[in-house]
Enzyme design. Sequence first.
Site, PDB file in Angstrom:
ATOM      1  N   SER A   9       0.850  -1.197   0.000  1.00 17.58           N
ATOM      2  CA  SER A   9       0.000   0.000   0.000  1.00 17.58           C
ATOM      3  C   SER A   9       0.875   1.231   0.000  1.00 17.58           C
ATOM      4  O   SER A   9       1.768   1.368   0.844  1.00 17.58           O
ATOM      5  CB  SER A   9      -0.882   0.007   1.253  1.00 17.58           C
ATOM      6  N   HIS A  32      -1.154  -1.307  -4.162  1.00 16.88           N
ATOM      7  CA  HIS A  32      -2.465  -1.144  -3.518  1.00 16.88           C
ATOM      8  C   HIS A  32      -2.689   0.344  -3.273  1.00 16.88           C
ATOM      9  O   HIS A  32      -1.908   1.009  -2.586  1.00 16.88           O
ATOM     10  CB  HIS A  32      -2.452  -1.929  -2.203  1.00 16.88           C
ATOM     11  N   ASP A  34      -5.057   3.167  -1.816  1.00 18.79           N
ATOM     12  CA  ASP A  34      -6.145   3.420  -0.867  1.00 18.79           C
ATOM     13  C   ASP A  34      -6.846   4.728  -1.199  1.00 18.79           C
ATOM     14  O   ASP A  34      -6.317   5.810  -0.943  1.00 18.79           O
ATOM     15  CB  ASP A  34      -5.583   3.467   0.558  1.00 18.79           C
ATOM     16  N   MET A  36      -9.611   7.261  -0.344  1.00 20.58           N
ATOM     17  CA  MET A  36     -10.402   7.621   0.841  1.00 20.58           C
ATOM     18  C   MET A  36     -11.068   8.969   0.601  1.00 20.58           C
ATOM     19  O   MET A  36     -10.431   9.895   0.088  1.00 20.58           O
ATOM     20  CB  MET A  36      -9.495   7.722   2.063  1.00 20.58           C
ATOM     21  N   HIS A  65      -8.399   0.215  -3.786  1.00 16.17           N
ATOM     22  CA  HIS A  65      -9.246  -0.092  -2.618  1.00 16.17           C
ATOM     23  C   HIS A  65     -10.044   1.161  -2.298  1.00 16.17           C
ATOM     24  O   HIS A  65      -9.501   2.146  -1.800  1.00 16.17           O
ATOM     25  CB  HIS A  65      -8.335  -0.499  -1.439  1.00 16.17           C
ATOM     26  N   MET A  67     -12.362   3.275  -0.286  1.00 17.90           N
ATOM     27  CA  MET A  67     -13.016   3.519   1.000  1.00 17.90           C
ATOM     28  C   MET A  67     -13.824   4.798   0.849  1.00 17.90           C
ATOM     29  O   MET A  67     -13.453   5.866   1.347  1.00 17.90           O
ATOM     30  CB  MET A  67     -11.958   3.614   2.098  1.00 17.90           C
ATOM     31  N   MET A 136     -10.853  -6.791   5.958  1.00 15.09           N
ATOM     32  CA  MET A 136     -10.038  -5.771   6.635  1.00 15.09           C
ATOM     33  C   MET A 136      -9.595  -6.316   7.991  1.00 15.09           C
ATOM     34  O   MET A 136     -10.411  -6.803   8.766  1.00 15.09           O
ATOM     35  CB  MET A 136     -10.842  -4.483   6.859  1.00 15.09           C
ATOM     36  N   ASP A 174      -5.828  -6.823   4.707  1.00 14.68           N
ATOM     37  CA  ASP A 174      -5.301  -5.457   4.655  1.00 14.68           C
ATOM     38  C   ASP A 174      -5.345  -4.857   6.047  1.00 14.68           C
ATOM     39  O   ASP A 174      -6.423  -4.710   6.629  1.00 14.68           O
ATOM     40  CB  ASP A 174      -6.169  -4.648   3.674  1.00 14.68           C
ATOM     41  N   SER A 197       3.009   0.015   5.937  1.00 13.58           N
ATOM     42  CA  SER A 197       4.154   0.495   6.702  1.00 13.58           C
ATOM     43  C   SER A 197       5.283  -0.532   6.734  1.00 13.58           C
ATOM     44  O   SER A 197       6.453  -0.156   6.723  1.00 13.58           O
ATOM     45  CB  SER A 197       3.721   0.907   8.105  1.00 13.58           C
TER      46      SER A 197
END
Length: 223
Positions: A9, A32, A34, A36, A65, A67, A136, A174, A197
Amino acid sequence: MSTPAINPSVLNSDFMRIGEELDRIAGADRAHIDVMDGHFVPNLTFGPSMVEQMARRSPIPLDAHLMIENADREALAYAEAGAESVTFHLEAANAPVRLARELRRAGVKVGVGLRPATPVEPLLDILGEFDMVLVMTVEPGFGGQSFLESMLPKIRRTRQAISAANLELSIQVDGGIKRETIALAAEAGADVFVAGSAIYSADDAAAEITALRELAAAHACRA
Ligand code: DX5
Ligand code: ZN
């Protein structure tokens, strides 16, 4: 079950140098991304035009992904932006079957995501509409949180349901995936691993990707 895939990610990468950050993970399976919207989760990241630029620049395909609220209306834009797969959240879709079919028609692989408090059971009769279930393993919104071991039974139930239906879906996990947790998720039946991370804070991202892939393969579930 396919061979384990590692999808780093980019959420915790340096957005000012996103091209080079994508190059750092060239040895991974997919990047990946994210997405948001500040509503579905209390954080705000990329929109379709940024995803389109990343898709053009990235050495590996993108795994988007979403969100976001209003997945029914907005998910298609990420397929058109060039992602290889688009995952929307079950909690954010009014008509998940219709949306999954629209996305497949647009040529992408389709994932459906479950927040920690959402059970897999509502999906069991419609599993064939999807290529992937995203379980998740943290509450979505931020990188660097701890893996929720309480999600392992849901991963197991999902894998059992996929096998019982003779389907070929992937299970993506994830949140909090790192060397210490990846084996648990693999043993439970996950085969696509997102790690943010763990990979971006490593001195050698490529070596971290290899180490995670080897651990996942050594602990792969045989169901
Ligand atoms: C969280 C995101 C994750 C996040 C994972 O809402 O969906 O993809 O970047 O980060 P780590 O691996 O640090 O938990
Ligand atoms: Zn994610």
